[in-house]
Design a protein around this motif. Structure first.
Motif, PDB file in Angstrom:
ATOM      1  N   ARG A  22      -4.501  -2.343 -11.448  1.00 23.70           N
ATOM      2  CA  ARG A  22      -3.832  -3.245 -10.500  1.00 23.70           C
ATOM      3  C   ARG A  22      -2.318  -3.214 -10.661  1.00 23.70           C
ATOM      4  NH1 ARG A  22      -6.830  -3.905  -6.222  1.00 23.70           N
ATOM      5  NH2 ARG A  22      -8.572  -5.342  -6.411  1.00 23.70           N
ATOM      6  N   THR A  23      -1.860  -2.874 -11.830  1.00 21.92           N
ATOM      7  CA  THR A  23      -0.422  -2.761 -12.071  1.00 21.92           C
ATOM      8  C   THR A  23       0.097  -1.387 -11.679  1.00 21.92           C
ATOM      9  OG1 THR A  23      -0.528  -4.338 -13.911  1.00 21.92           O
ATOM     10  CG2 THR A  23       1.383  -2.864 -13.844  1.00 21.92           C
ATOM     11  N   ALA A  24      -0.638  -0.342 -12.052  1.00 16.45           N
ATOM     12  CA  ALA A  24      -0.161   1.027 -11.864  1.00 16.45           C
ATOM     13  C   ALA A  24      -0.169   1.478 -10.411  1.00 16.45           C
ATOM     14  CB  ALA A  24      -1.011   1.981 -12.702  1.00 16.45           C
ATOM     15  N   TYR A  56      -6.716   4.969 -21.117  1.00 16.52           N
ATOM     16  CA  TYR A  56      -6.570   6.144 -20.257  1.00 16.52           C
ATOM     17  C   TYR A  56      -5.826   7.233 -21.033  1.00 16.52           C
ATOM     18  CZ  TYR A  56      -7.971   3.040 -16.498  1.00 16.52           C
ATOM     19  OH  TYR A  56      -8.668   2.157 -15.718  1.00 16.52           O
ATOM     20  N   ASN A  57      -6.419   8.392 -21.142  1.00 13.00           N
ATOM     21  CA  ASN A  57      -5.847   9.467 -21.947  1.00 13.00           C
ATOM     22  C   ASN A  57      -4.498   9.959 -21.440  1.00 13.00           C
ATOM     23  OD1 ASN A  57      -8.020   9.558 -23.756  1.00 13.00           O
ATOM     24  ND2 ASN A  57      -9.181  10.925 -22.407  1.00 13.00           N
ATOM     25  N   ASN A  58      -4.321   9.888 -20.121  1.00  8.87           N
ATOM     26  CA  ASN A  58      -3.083  10.379 -19.532  1.00  8.87           C
ATOM     27  C   ASN A  58      -2.907   9.783 -18.139  1.00  8.87           C
ATOM     28  OD1 ASN A  58      -4.720  12.074 -17.711  1.00  8.87           O
ATOM     29  ND2 ASN A  58      -5.082  13.302 -19.548  1.00  8.87           N
ATOM     30  N   LYS A  59      -1.795  10.096 -17.509  1.00  6.03           N
ATOM     31  CA  LYS A  59      -1.491   9.524 -16.191  1.00  6.03           C
ATOM     32  C   LYS A  59      -2.500   9.964 -15.138  1.00  6.03           C
ATOM     33  CE  LYS A  59       2.849   9.440 -14.736  1.00  6.03           C
ATOM     34  NZ  LYS A  59       4.114   9.872 -14.085  1.00  6.03           N
ATOM     35  N   GLU A  60      -2.972  11.214 -15.227  1.00 11.08           N
ATOM     36  CA  GLU A  60      -3.927  11.689 -14.229  1.00 11.08           C
ATOM     37  C   GLU A  60      -5.238  10.915 -14.289  1.00 11.08           C
ATOM     38  OE1 GLU A  60      -5.819  15.732 -12.311  1.00 11.08           O
ATOM     39  OE2 GLU A  60      -4.847  15.857 -14.266  1.00 11.08           O
ATOM     40  N   ASP A  61      -5.717  10.607 -15.493  1.00 12.30           N
ATOM     41  CA  ASP A  61      -6.944   9.822 -15.620  1.00 12.30           C
ATOM     42  C   ASP A  61      -6.763   8.424 -15.024  1.00 12.30           C
ATOM     43  OD1 ASP A  61      -8.213  11.915 -16.832  1.00 12.30           O
ATOM     44  OD2 ASP A  61      -8.109  11.110 -18.861  1.00 12.30           O
ATOM     45  N   LEU A  62      -5.596   7.840 -15.267  1.00  9.39           N
ATOM     46  CA  LEU A  62      -5.295   6.519 -14.704  1.00  9.39           C
ATOM     47  C   LEU A  62      -5.219   6.591 -13.184  1.00  9.39           C
ATOM     48  CD1 LEU A  62      -4.395   3.601 -14.629  1.00  9.39           C
ATOM     49  CD2 LEU A  62      -2.122   4.322 -15.430  1.00  9.39           C
ATOM     50  N   ASN A  69     -10.906   3.416  -7.299  1.00 10.40           N
ATOM     51  CA  ASN A  69     -11.003   1.980  -7.056  1.00 10.40           C
ATOM     52  C   ASN A  69     -10.583   1.636  -5.628  1.00 10.40           C
ATOM     53  OD1 ASN A  69     -11.296  -0.837  -8.336  1.00 10.40           O
ATOM     54  ND2 ASN A  69      -9.249  -0.941  -7.459  1.00 10.40           N
ATOM     55  N   ASP A  70      -9.492   2.249  -5.160  1.00 10.15           N
ATOM     56  CA  ASP A  70      -9.030   2.011  -3.789  1.00 10.15           C
ATOM     57  C   ASP A  70     -10.076   2.448  -2.770  1.00 10.15           C
ATOM     58  OD1 ASP A  70      -6.662   0.988  -4.685  1.00 10.15           O
ATOM     59  OD2 ASP A  70      -5.394   2.610  -3.945  1.00 10.15           O
ATOM     60  N   TYR A  71     -10.646   3.632  -2.965  1.00 13.78           N
ATOM     61  CA  TYR A  71     -11.636   4.166  -2.029  1.00 13.78           C
ATOM     62  C   TYR A  71     -12.879   3.289  -1.995  1.00 13.78           C
ATOM     63  CZ  TYR A  71      -9.386   8.630  -0.854  1.00 13.78           C
ATOM     64  OH  TYR A  71      -8.551   9.595  -0.360  1.00 13.78           O
ATOM     65  N   TYR A  72     -13.373   2.922  -3.175  1.00 11.45           N
ATOM     66  CA  TYR A  72     -14.603   2.139  -3.229  1.00 11.45           C
ATOM     67  C   TYR A  72     -14.392   0.715  -2.700  1.00 11.45           C
ATOM     68  CZ  TYR A  72     -16.447   5.962  -6.093  1.00 11.45           C
ATOM     69  OH  TYR A  72     -16.860   7.193  -6.548  1.00 11.45           O
ATOM     70  N   GLU A  73     -13.223   0.162  -2.954  1.00 13.16           N
ATOM     71  CA  GLU A  73     -12.923  -1.170  -2.423  1.00 13.16           C
ATOM     72  C   GLU A  73     -12.881  -1.146  -0.900  1.00 13.16           C
ATOM     73  OE1 GLU A  73      -9.469  -3.121  -3.884  1.00 13.16           O
ATOM     74  OE2 GLU A  73     -10.464  -3.838  -5.705  1.00 13.16           O
ATOM     75  N   MET A  74     -12.236  -0.128  -0.340  1.00 13.43           N
ATOM     76  CA  MET A  74     -12.167  -0.005   1.111  1.00 13.43           C
ATOM     77  C   MET A  74     -13.561   0.161   1.714  1.00 13.43           C
ATOM     78  SD  MET A  74     -10.622   0.131   4.002  1.00 13.43           S
ATOM     79  CE  MET A  74      -8.892   0.171   3.501  1.00 13.43           C
TER      80      MET A  74
END
Length: 212
Positions: A22-24, A56-62, A69-74
């Motif tokens: 939610r922050t990123a 999260y291991n790295n930025k790509e995983d995040l 999350n965006d896709y599933y929420e929509m």
């Protein structure tokens, strides 16, 4: 006691994962993915960078989890709306309104930089394939109920839409017009081309109620 401790730890971890996403994601969308460092996210959340990397291991995983999350929420939002919608035209207008609601707050860099993350690209392709079956069924209902013209090859139109959206980004058309104006105008014209006279009456009715 040990079991409850594990449950509490698991709950905290899940809550933290949600807070991180939610922050990123708003930061990625507003500033561009490259411009946002993992340090920035950790500082905003007042957690250590080590804690962030444990989740999260790295930025790509995040980024991948955020996009999912965006896709599933929509998907959930439109499915919930469809349960009480008046008809298919009501659903399709609401769908595009939801899709385009926050375009004004997203930098085009977000879309161009998504292509650099292979895991994210793969997920988006897989998700699109999964949704095609549902989209085909939805279009069939629109035709069956007399809202959409049956003689159009909607598969071709889908591919054309993909090319148009990619072209808008790759050719930087957003420097002349806003992304919201580009896509809203394009899809309104597209929807009108799909509709029968019966469908057009409803489409105009719902467009008067809401601006996509």
């Amino acid at each position: 006691m040990h079991k409850n401790g594990n449950n509490n730890s698991s709950q905290y971890r899940n809550e933290l994962k949600f807070r991180i996403i939610r922050t990123a994601m708003p930061l990625f969308k507003q500033k561009g993915i490259k411009a946002v460092r993992m340090d920035d996210i950790a500082n905003i959340l007042s957690i250590s960078k080590r804690t962030l990397y444990e989740i999260y291991n790295n930025k790509e995983d995040l980024l991948l989890e955020g996009v999912k999350n965006d896709y599933y929420e929509m998907t959930k939002r439109i499915q919930d709306y469809a349960m009480t919608a008046e008809n298919e035209i009501d659903i399709v207008v609401t769908f595009f309104r939801m899709k385009f609601a926050d375009l004004d707050s997203i930098t085009p860099k977000f879309f161009t930089e998504l292509d650099k993350y292979e895991k994210v690209k793969l997920f988006m392709q897989e998700y699109k394939t999964e949704q095609q079956t549902e989209a085909t069924e939805f279009i069939r209902k629109c035709i069956e109920n007399g809202f959409f013209v049956p003689s159009i090859n909607y598969g071709i139109i889908q591919e054309v839409c993909d090319y148009v959206m990619s072209s808008v980004i790759s050719n930087s058309l957003y420097k002349k017009y806003t992304l919201k104006d580009i896509f809203c105008n394009f899809f309104i014209v597209l929807l009108r081309g799909f509709c029968t006279e019966k469908g057009l009456v409803l489409l105009d009715l719902y467009l008067k109620k809401t601006y996509i």
